[in-house]
Design an enzyme around this catalytic site. Structure first.
Site, PDB file in Angstrom:
ATOM      1  N   GLU A 328       0.829  -1.202   0.000  1.00 29.21           N
ATOM      2  CA  GLU A 328       0.000   0.000   0.000  1.00 29.21           C
ATOM      3  C   GLU A 328       0.864   1.253   0.000  1.00 29.21           C
ATOM      4  OE1 GLU A 328      -3.808   1.915   2.432  1.00 29.21           O
ATOM      5  OE2 GLU A 328      -3.258  -0.173   2.723  1.00 29.21           O
ATOM      6  N   HIS A 357       7.933 -27.615   2.061  1.00 29.55           N
ATOM      7  CA  HIS A 357       7.011 -28.583   1.455  1.00 29.55           C
ATOM      8  C   HIS A 357       5.954 -27.884   0.615  1.00 29.55           C
ATOM      9  CE1 HIS A 357       8.815 -31.522   4.183  1.00 29.55           C
ATOM     10  NE2 HIS A 357       8.766 -30.572   5.091  1.00 29.55           N
ATOM     11  N   LYS A 465     -12.905   1.723  -3.283  1.00 27.02           N
ATOM     12  CA  LYS A 465     -14.085   1.963  -2.458  1.00 27.02           C
ATOM     13  C   LYS A 465     -15.188   2.636  -3.274  1.00 27.02           C
ATOM     14  CE  LYS A 465     -11.563   2.432   1.925  1.00 27.02           C
ATOM     15  NZ  LYS A 465     -11.190   3.363   3.016  1.00 27.02           N
TER      16      LYS A 465
END
Length: 533
Positions: A328, A357, A465
């Site tokens: 950000e 793994h 937004k």
């Protein structure tokens, strides 16, 4: 084909000793020796880094670092109020810390208790992004069975997530304190979580206000709600603190203190790291070295990803925390001169040795588009004197294996010319975690200056937004049209045309599919949509 390793073991050892950078007296060391740079590298960057040091000094002194909102950026003042550029700001920081401590003491001593009696045993934190990631990291990294309160989170707007958490509390909800965190007080995800929590309390005939605390901007929507409804307390979120650097404000300190963790030690670790990373020397400043390694690895253009590999279960969430802090802050379309640069560094990670793994196979043998950061803790458990390790092999413990996997992976990557940084901590405690967060905050700020971007605004987040709001407005229009025409059975194209939004047909289709799946006033009949009832 990968180039052969150019340094012998003896040369690597010399490079390690020459470049190991201590972080003051915190018991943390930065090792950049496996990043493939020459010793002339730091000298070349001395002048640009001097400019970065100056920019950081100006920020700490109160310069406007967020020009979009004409705001200062003062997270460094939170752990050292003496740095604040005015007595008023210093008082705000000191008073808020004192208020947090006083409130927490009353909660722990049951001077403030649930209306049904007893004491508050659980904490429900409602927030998103920087208002949740920091507290989640702290709770997971520092928590133990001795915690004064058990911590739970509503950190999304996922109904299933709400139900899982709230159903898990069940009968304990009457003894649960809810902390709602939103700087603006209007963040939709946080508002939704608050409303869902209120409904859960009401379903048990409990008054949410008698269980609720707000952490928000003064005068915000949430501040007004908390005041008018008589919530237990309100704590400020300062306008000069961004969400991703708010963990040392009331956002992080209140839940951490309620959990029973020493917040003074947390702040002190950050302050000591600030002291170590304020040194105007490339050779001696660990944050400067870290920022320069990012630039070296990515060519200052984000060409490689940052892989965070904490070799400690308690640091699992640190990679998520750094995703927000780094991405950000650095993910910007324009530089400070208005040029289109599309900057940023992608961050991902899990933990070691789990990654042995999982995706370490690709890190070693696949596309070379990353650099790794190993976070290592030498002390296996927080209380060594009470831990009696068993031997899983002759003379070898589980902790020895963890160290072996770190060193082995580090060497395996180096042999394939895959760069790595190691941050080595003597132990993981509250002070150490505060210091690690401060190290990355400073490195982000310095790197941003090197690539000439603003690390302290987030126009892309605001754009997202606004786009979400547009979608919800379309939903309301479409549903209103179906309700006004209850006999209509419309294709997505027909519905889009009917509300005057033909270009939004795909969005309307997806919205209708979601509403129909949840029987929220809409039913799908084959490929057409109609109102329910």
């Amino acid at each position: 084909m990968p180039q052969p390793t150019t340094l012998s073991a003896a040369e690597l050892w010399k490079k390690y000793k020459r470049n190991l950078t201590p972080c003051g007296s915190l018991g943390i060391r930065l090792d950049v020796s496996r990043m493939g740079f020459s010793q002339r590298f730091f000298g070349k960057w001395a002048e640009p880094m001097a400019k970065a040091f100056t920019a950081m000094d100006q920020l700490e002194q109160g310069s406007v670092a967020n020009p979009d909102e004409q705001r200062m950026v003062g997270h460094y003042w939170l752990r050292n109020p003496e740095l604040a550029p005015s007595d008023e700001l210093k008082t705000d920081v000191v008073q808020t810390l004192a208020d947090v401590k006083a409130f927490v003491e009353k909660i722990h001593d049951a001077e403030i208790n649930p209306p049904t009696g007893g004491r508050f045993s659980d904490l429900l934190l409602i927030g998103i992004g920087g208002s949740a990631l920091g507290p989640q990291l702290l709770a997971d990294a520092l928590g133990s069975k001795k915690d004064r309160m058990r911590v739970h989170f509503l950190d999304n707007t996922d109904p299933d997530g709400f139900l899982r958490t709230l159903d898990g509390l069940k009968s304990r909800l009457k003894n649960t304190l809810s902390v709602v965190i939103s700087k603006s007080g209007g963040t939709p995800e946080t508002r939704n979580g608050m409303l869902e929590a209120q409904a859960a309390y009401a379903a048990q005939s409990l008054d949410f206000a008698k269980h609720a605390v707000a952490v928000t901007g003064k005068g915000s929507k949430l501040d007004g709600v908390a005041e008018s409804q008589g919530w237990l307390a309100r704590f400020p979120m300062f306008d000069w603190i961004g969400g991703r650097t708010s963990v040392m404000s009331a956002v992080g300190l209140l839940p951490l203190a309620l959990q029973g963790i020493d917040i003074d030690a947390f702040l002190d670790g950050a302050k000591q790291m600030d002291d170590a990373t304020r040194v105007p020397s490339v050779e001696d400043n660990p944050a400067a070295r870290l920022a320069l390694m990012w630039h070296h690895a990515t060519d200052g253009k984000g060409k490689k990803d940052m892989v965070i590999l904490p070799y400690k279960d308690r640091l699992l969430l640190f990679s998520r925390y750094l995703q927000q802090l780094v991405m950000e802050s650095l993910g910007k379309e324009h530089d400070l001169d208005g040029n289109t640069v599309e900057q940023g560094i992608a961050v991902y990670g899990n933990k070691g040795s789990t990654d042995q793994h999982a995706y370490v196979q690709q890190l070693r043998d696949g596309v070379n588009n990353f650099f790794a950061t190993f976070l290592v803790v030498l002390q296996d458990v927080p209380n060594v004197s009470r831990y009696h390790p068993i031997a899983v092999e002759d003379g070898v413990t589980s902790g020895d294996y963890l160290t072996g996997f770190w060193l082995g992976t580090r060497q395996a990557l180096y042999e394939k010319n895959r760069g790595s940084v190691s941050i080595i901590c003597d132990k993981l405690d509250t002070k150490t975690l505060g210091a690690l967060i401060a190290l990355y905050e400073r490195a982000v700020g310095l790197y941003a200056t090197l690539v000439n971007i603003n690390a302290y605004h987030q126009p892309g987040v605001e754009a997202g937004k606004k786009a979400a709001g547009t979608v919800l407005d379309l939903q309301k229009l479409a549903v209103a049209h179906l309700k006004a025409n209850p006999d209509a059975k419309l294709l997505p194209e027909e519905l889009a045309d009917a509300i005057g939004q033909p270009d939004a047909v795909e969005t309307i289709f997806h919205v209708m599919e979601h509403l129909a799946a949840n029987r929220q006033g809409v039913r799908r009949i084959r490929s057409r949509y109609t109102a329910i009832g």
